[in-house]
Design a protein around this motif. Structure first.
Motif: not given
Length: 181
Positions: A18-19, A21-24, A46, A139
């Motif tokens: 989930s992290l 998918e939001r960032r990369y 990415h 993270d």
């Protein structure tokens, strides 16, 4: 992998995915991971870099699991000795994780790999309210691995001819195979 270990690994992977998918740019589960009952994971692409995130049972300990993030700063490096020297220098500078070289089957080249491991006792339940430290650790580890995938390629390829891994099933599988050594 035991039921509790698998559930903890799955929760950790869900949190990290989930992290990611939001960032990369792109996050997906390659087919070879979908068909392997003992390993769970996903791949990130990415900034031109490929990163593999996966968990599996710890060797010889079915109730413990290993969580690994890996990238290849360079693939198909033909000067294996110089690649090993580059990896050794990086290892002396690294605060976490390790660099190593995996020689190809035909022994004509190697893949330089960076891997960062987290063991299950640190990650009993990342979804628990009091697990902020574990979430921060994960993270940070993910950020380090993606950053290293991008920055290390620039550094390595300035020193030695190397190719980036592409966002393909084949290259994701190659990276996974490199993490099994």
């Amino acid at each position: 992998m035991g039921v509790e270990a698998r559930q903890a690994a799955d929760r950790t992977l869900e949190f990290l995915k989930s992290l990611a998918e939001r960032r990369y740019d792109r996050v997906w589960t390659p087919d070879f991971l979908s068909h392997n009952p003992d390993v769970r994971g996903f791949v990130i692409f990415h900034g031109g870099a490929l990163v593999l995130v996966h968990s599996g049972v710890a060797p010889g300990e079915p109730t413990r699991w290993l969580f690994r993030m890996a990238c290849a700063p360079g693939a198909d490096v033909t000067d294996t000795a110089e690649a090993m020297e580059w990896a050794n220098i990086r290892n002396r500078l690294a605060e976490g994780g390790r660099y190593y070289c995996v020689v190809t089957a035909d022994r004509r080249a190697c893949h330089v790999v960076f891997a960062l491991d987290v063991w299950s006792p640190l990650l009993a339940d990342v979804t628990a309210p009091d697990a902020q430290t574990a979430r921060d650790l994960l993270d940070g580890a993910l950020t380090v691995c993606v950053h290293n995938a991008i920055a290390d390629f620039r550094d390595l390829s300035a020193y030695l001819p190397a190719r980036r891994l592409d966002p393909t099933e084949e290259d994701a599988s190659t990276l996974f195979a490199c993490t099994r050594h």
